[in-house]
Design an enzyme around this catalytic site. Structure first.
Site, PDB file in Angstrom:
ATOM      1  N   ASP A 187       0.877  -1.166   0.000  1.00 15.11           N
ATOM      2  CA  ASP A 187       0.000   0.000   0.000  1.00 15.11           C
ATOM      3  C   ASP A 187       0.914   1.214   0.000  1.00 15.11           C
ATOM      4  O   ASP A 187       2.092   1.129   0.366  1.00 15.11           O
ATOM      5  CB  ASP A 187      -0.940  -0.008   1.211  1.00 15.11           C
ATOM      6  CG  ASP A 187      -2.146   0.903   0.964  1.00 15.11           C
ATOM      7  OD1 ASP A 187      -3.177   0.723   1.637  1.00 15.11           O
ATOM      8  OD2 ASP A 187      -2.063   1.779   0.070  1.00 15.11           O
TER       9      ASP A 187
HETATM   10  C1  GLC Z   1      -4.266   4.440  -0.317  1.00 13.38           C
HETATM   11  C2  GLC Z   1      -5.204   3.274  -0.114  1.00 13.38           C
HETATM   12  C3  GLC Z   1      -5.150   2.271  -1.218  1.00 13.38           C
HETATM   13  C4  GLC Z   1      -4.870   2.973  -2.543  1.00 13.38           C
HETATM   14  C5  GLC Z   1      -3.472   3.521  -2.454  1.00 13.38           C
HETATM   15  C6  GLC Z   1      -3.077   4.287  -3.730  1.00 13.38           C
HETATM   16  O1  GLC Z   1      -3.691   4.841   0.875  1.00 13.38           O
HETATM   17  O2  GLC Z   1      -5.093   2.586   1.129  1.00 13.38           O
HETATM   18  O3  GLC Z   1      -6.426   1.602  -1.234  1.00 13.38           O
HETATM   19  O4  GLC Z   1      -4.992   2.069  -3.622  1.00 13.38           O
HETATM   20  O5  GLC Z   1      -3.276   4.344  -1.322  1.00 13.38           O
HETATM   21  O6  GLC Z   1      -3.789   5.479  -3.808  1.00 13.38           O
END
Ligand code: GLC
Length: 703
Positions: A255
């Site tokens: 993430d």
């Molecule tokens: C965010 C989210 C994730 C997302 C990623 C990219 O913090 O937790 O679901 O795909 O960052 O934006």
């Protein structure tokens, strides 16, 4: 780390040769993103830059000035004049997870996934950062609107269908957030403490089903810790379970910002750290010099990234996609998600010939929340149908529709007396009052948990006022997760849930109100009478460091069953304009069959649900019953459809934490069949005499 695939040498690219020629520095850079949504570019080799974008319900993409001026984008913008003219690419806003979860329809999920895959492919993007399949552990999680269900089977089946759809188009899906990311409070560091059986049966199960059923080409590890270890460093979850036990052969992407130390995450088998992190290179270099990581590990990871590239590089030959066709897919998905919770005194449908004047109250009729806030938001859809416009279109000139929105309600919010008087006068002269109710917009957002489940107070008040003077009060809930209806339910003749239904929601809601669409959605999460009835909330939000899942398996309906708590509306519940009955339950060998008859004059769709209860003499503690099969079936007026279920071991399994494996207990199981977790008119027993210990499978005979 043994290689889990042999890269085929493509006519254009000899990956093994590239790995041999890459410098260690290039390899280290390649293990971390180079920007917010793209990987590192290997200038010396014919492997192009890879791109990873949100979100699960449609593409989020800021265009470069050149892209904006491109012929393709110009054509789209002229074809859809309602879209915005800014930097955001024009992309379809599909219904969010709460709505898709309410469809209980794998066909819909696959269609939506395929359309999303097409749009990502048309923009040359390798991975969709979705589906989001975390379990709705309780109603307060701010991202519940993104997730499908409180139940692992619903989440896993629908998530697998979505992944199959996306990957049909040569674009990778990326199920997230692996794992136990069930609250937004403290999400970057909170430690989710959970026992092994609960983790396996509830929180990992959707991911396991998706990996085994749909083979996703990537997976996103979460921010939080699980039993003390960060998900991005959790070698047991990522290597032992995900890769070795489940056979996952894709790449693990962190993430965004979830990696604490790139070397530790590499050792846990995170293939790509996103986004760019300045310290990553130095962490890898230091770990390499200290022999914490070696060339074999680095090369194996690079191989997996190249394998991902090989699977997705057709995105460099983008094809145009048909946004009109995708709009129809979005409308259909929204149609299937509409969930009818109450319908008394013939309130719905409101047929054109029955009414002369309709009063529409509530801003979300004219400006509906089609999605939630955060990384999943799709901000420049080609269409935005609103319930109000579509109601006017369907009812035409013959029916007068008056609208009271933000200006009326908020002006009077502080002078409630005036609001009451004027609303009462208008409602008294209307043949039907439609109240479009929502929560305040902070209730459906990433990074924020809700702290209540009530509607906007002035809307609750408008429902009560309308009841006093109108004989037909219909409430439409534009919500992302369970709300309490206790304070006003008695004032409504009918209650519809439109969820956050994407760009086609307005059409779907209006079609349902006027009777063109027969609602078939089912609740994928329990609607409690009161938050205090929700067991897991007693163990939320934790102490700021850890949250202990003390409720264990008793999540959602499992808790309401075990503790005999009556919900406002139960998991799996949803009414229809048709009248369905279930019958003729039979078992033949390992096949269960039953009939669903439609006794009404209206074609409709029903969701058959099959739950099992474990043997009464079981030596294990089990939930009262668990959903193990569902299927949405179309049944025409006055017709009957037969449903056939193949009873495999999975139907009866539980996770034995002592033996660390899925087992089947011998004994007499009860099998329940019906159309909600509390309406299961058919039941039968199945005595199971097979079981297996260490590699020994007894004679299987299910009678
Ligand atoms: C965010 C989210 C994730 C997302 C990623 C990219 O913090 O937790 O679901 O795909 O960052 O934006």
């Amino acid at each position: 780390m043994e290689g889990n695939f042999q890269l085929k040498v493509k006519d254009e690219i000899d990956y093994e040769k590239i790995i041999r020629e890459m410098t260690l520095e290039e390899k280290f850079h390649y293990l971390t993103g180079a920007g917010s949504n793209c990987g590192y570019t290997l200038d010396r080799f014919p492997v192009k830059t890879m791109r990873y974008h949100d979100g699960p319900f449609g593409l989020r993409l800021r265009l470069t000035s050149d892209q904006k001026k491109s012929e393709a984008e110009r054509k789209i913008r002229s074809a859809f004049p309602n879209c915005q003219k800014g930097e955001e690419a024009v992309t379809t806003a599909f219904p969010t997870g709460c709505a898709l979860g309410a469809t209980w329809d794998e066909t819909v999920l696959e269609q939506v996934g395929e359309a999303i895959g097409e749009e990502f492919h048309s923009h040359g993007i390798h991975a969709v950062l979705g589906p989001a399949v975390n379990i709705k552990r309780h109603p307060l999680c701010g991202r519940n609107f993104e997730y499908y269900s409180e139940d692992p089977h619903v989440s896993g089946m629908l998530g697998a269908a979505y992944v199959k759809g996306v990957q049909k188009k040569g674009v990778a899906a990326c199920p997230k957030h692996y794992a136990l990311n069930n609250q937004e409070r403290g999400r970057f560091s909170v430690n989710s403490e959970v026992d092994e059986r609960t983790m396996r049966e509830i929180y990992l199960k959707p991911f396991e089903m998706i990996v085994k059923e749909a083979r996703p080409w990537s997976m996103m590890c979460a921010y939080n810790r699980i039993n003390g270890v960060y998900a991005s460093e959790h070698r047991e979850l990522l290597e032992e379970i995900l890769r070795k036990e489940w056979g996952f052969d894709g790449i693990v992407i962190s993430d965004w910002g979830a990696v604490k130390n790139r070397a530790y995450s590499l050792l846990a088998s995170v293939d790509l750290c996103m986004p760019y992190q300045e310290q990553a290179f130095a962490q890898l270099k230091e770990a390499y010099e200290k022999n914490l990581i070696d060339t074999e590990l680095v090369d194996e990871t690079i191989r997996r990234l190249f394998h991902f590239y090989e699977r997705t590089r057709s995105v460099y030959e983008p094809e145009e996609c048909d946004l009109e066709k995708h709009h129809q897919i979005a409308v259909n998905a929204a149609r299937k998600s509409i969930t009818l919770l109450k319908n008394e005194n013939g309130a719905l449908p409101v047929r054109k010939e029955e009414v002369k004047r309709i009063l529409v109250v509530g801003e979300s009729a004219a400006d509906p929340l089609i999605g939630g806030d955060g990384s999943s938001r799709v901000s420049n859809p080609p269409y935005r149908t609103t319930p109000l416009e579509e109601l006017k279109r369907f009812y035409g000139e013959e029916v007068e529709i008056e609208f009271l929105g933000h200006s009326f309600l908020h002006t009077y919010e502080h002078e409630i007396g005036y609001m009451e008087m004027e609303l009462a006068q208008k409602a008294a002269t209307a043949d039907a009052v439609l109240i479009f109710a929502n929560q305040d917009y902070s209730c459906t957002s990433e990074a924020i948990d809700r702290n209540h489940i009530e509607l906007e107070p002035y809307l609750e008040h408008a429902i009560r006022v309308s009841r006093r003077v109108s004989r037909r009060v219909i409430v439409v809930l534009n919500i992302g997760s369970a709300v309490s209806t206790a304070k006003w339910n008695h004032c409504a003749d009918a209650i519809l849930v439109s969820w956050l239904g994407g760009q086609g929601m307005g059409t779907a809601v209006a079609e349902t109100i006027c009777g063109i669409n027969n609602p078939g959605g089912k609740l994928p999460e329990t609607f409690p009478k009161d938050l205090r009835d929700v067991e897991s909330l007693k163990n939320y939000p934790g102490d700021g460091y850890k949250v202990v899942y003390k409720e264990r398996l008793q999540v959602g309906y499992r808790h309401f069953d075990a503790n005999r708590v009556k919900p406002e509306y139960e998991f799996g519940f949803g009414l229809s304009y048709s009248r369905f009955v279930f019958g003729n339950l039979e078992q033949r060998g390992d096949e269960l069959s039953f009939d669903i008859a439609n006794l009404s004059d209206v074609d409709g769709e029903e969701v058959a649900q099959v739950y099992i209860s474990f043997p009464e003499n079981s030596w294990n503690d089990h939930p009262v019953k668990e959903l193990r099969y569902f299927k949405r079936v179309a049944v025409k007026a006055h017709e009957t459809v037969s449903v056939h279920v193949k009873m495999t071991e999975e139907l009866f399994q539980y996770y034995n934490a002592a033996l660390h494996k899925w087992m089947v207990e011998c004994g007499a199981y009860t099998i329940w069949v019906g159309n909600s977790s509390r309406n299961l008119p058919l039941r039968t027993t199945k005595s199971v005499t097979f079981g297996y210990e260490e590699g020994i499978t007894y004679e299987t005979s299910m009678e």
